[in-house]
Scaffold this motif. Structure first.
Motif, short mmCIF file in Angstrom:
data_model
loop_
_atom_site.label_atom_id
_atom_site.label_comp_id
_atom_site.label_asym_id
_atom_site.label_seq_id
_atom_site.Cartn_x
_atom_site.Cartn_y
_atom_site.Cartn_z
N VAL A 194 165.34 -55.22 -48.32
CA VAL A 194 164.51 -56.40 -48.00
C VAL A 194 165.38 -57.63 -47.77
N THR A 214 158.78 -59.36 -44.19
CA THR A 214 158.79 -58.25 -45.14
C THR A 214 157.42 -58.13 -45.82
N ALA A 223 155.20 -55.61 -48.83
CA ALA A 223 155.24 -54.53 -49.82
C ALA A 223 153.84 -54.02 -50.09
N ILE A 268 159.79 -60.73 -50.60
CA ILE A 268 158.61 -60.14 -49.96
C ILE A 268 157.68 -61.26 -49.47
#
Ligand code: NAD
Ligand code: ZN
Length: 235
Positions: free
Chosen positions: A191, A201, A203, A215
């Motif tokens: 990441v 990014t 998740a 994230i």
């Protein structure tokens, strides 16, 4: 909400969590034990040198469990995404269970190896696990008679496909990590690389992840519930 189109270069990294709904246990959520074994005993070169029979017993059981397991709706959603994005799609997995391929994904980068293959500790000959005799405590190489080992990357060993993965991370628009706790490096660092080179990014995970600072968008829950919904919205 992050959106994707056919032009989005998408890289996906999956971990043990995506296979949890197929009945295969992760290890972070069982107190650092993997199927009741200490990781140091069954997933390190030192553990294998100390007690190869224990390690072989462990991986024979994992292999049989993987053969019996069926991919779930999370794996299936990634197959749809691959069909939608074509060459813009790249799937990297830390899993060794082969479930992405069983679901229909192609060209999966299995960075920690696979239960479906083994190799000779001396002459390095490769074998399909299905073609070797698993009955002996220590399966041997039919070419040189030395001990075989599972084609698995243990802690302290270098994962497979890293140069190709690095190239994908540097040239993607979105990196999604799915069912991975963010504790096992180098995968946990992907990441950071992707973000550094300009990607967004995301998740998808049951619990918070250790690398959450990197994230942009977090979807908390089961991969088997969340992925089909995301994919329906995108494709
Ligand atoms: P991990 O066990 O460290 O983390 C799994 C994560 O998945 C956890 O954060 C958990 O909250 C989450 N999770 C559990 N169920 C989920 C679900 N239904 N949907 C979404 N998320 C869910 O796993 P890791 O980060 O992949 O690292 C484990 C290492 O052990 C890897 O290197 C892998 O090679 C190996 N391993 C592989 C398997 C397998 O092949 N199935 C299983 C266990 C461990
Ligand atoms: Zn050999």
């Amino acid at each position: 909400m992050i959106q994707i189109t056919k032009d989005t270069r998408l890289v996906i990294l999956t971990g043990a969590g995506i296979s949890a709904e197929s009945g295969l246990r992760t290890f972070r959520d069982s107190g650092g034990l993997w199927e009741d074994q200490r990781v140091e005993d069954v997933a390190t070169p030192e553990g294998f040198a100390r007690d190869p029979k224990l390690v072989w017993r462990f991986y024979k059981t994992r292999y049989k469990a993987a053969i019996d397991a069926q991919p779930n709706s999370g794996h299936a959603a990634l197959v749809i995404l691959e069909k939608f994005l074509g060459k813009n799609f790249c799937l990297i997995t830390q899993n060794v269970d082969g479930l992405h391929t069983k679901a229909g994904s192609t060209g999966v980068l299995e960075m920690h190896g696979t239960l479906y293959e083994c190799y000779c500790t001396k002459c390095l000959a490769m074998y399909r696990t299905a073609e070797i005799d698993l009955d002996p405590d220590l399966p041997v190489c039919s070419k040189c008679g030395s001990m075989l080992r599972p084609y698995i990357v243990w802690f302290g060993e270098i994962p497979y496909h890293l140069p190709e993965i690095e190239g994908k991370l540097r040239n993607c628009d979105l990196l999604m990590i799915i069912g991975t706790s963010g504790n096992v490096y180098p995968a946990a660092g992907f990441v950071m690389t992707a973000k550094y080179f300009g990607a967004s990014t995301m998740a998808v995970n049951l619990d918070t992840v250790a690398n959450s600072d990197y994230i942009d968008e977090f979807h908390q829950g089961k991969a088997g519930d969340i992925l089909p919904k995301l994919v329906e919205q995108w494709c």
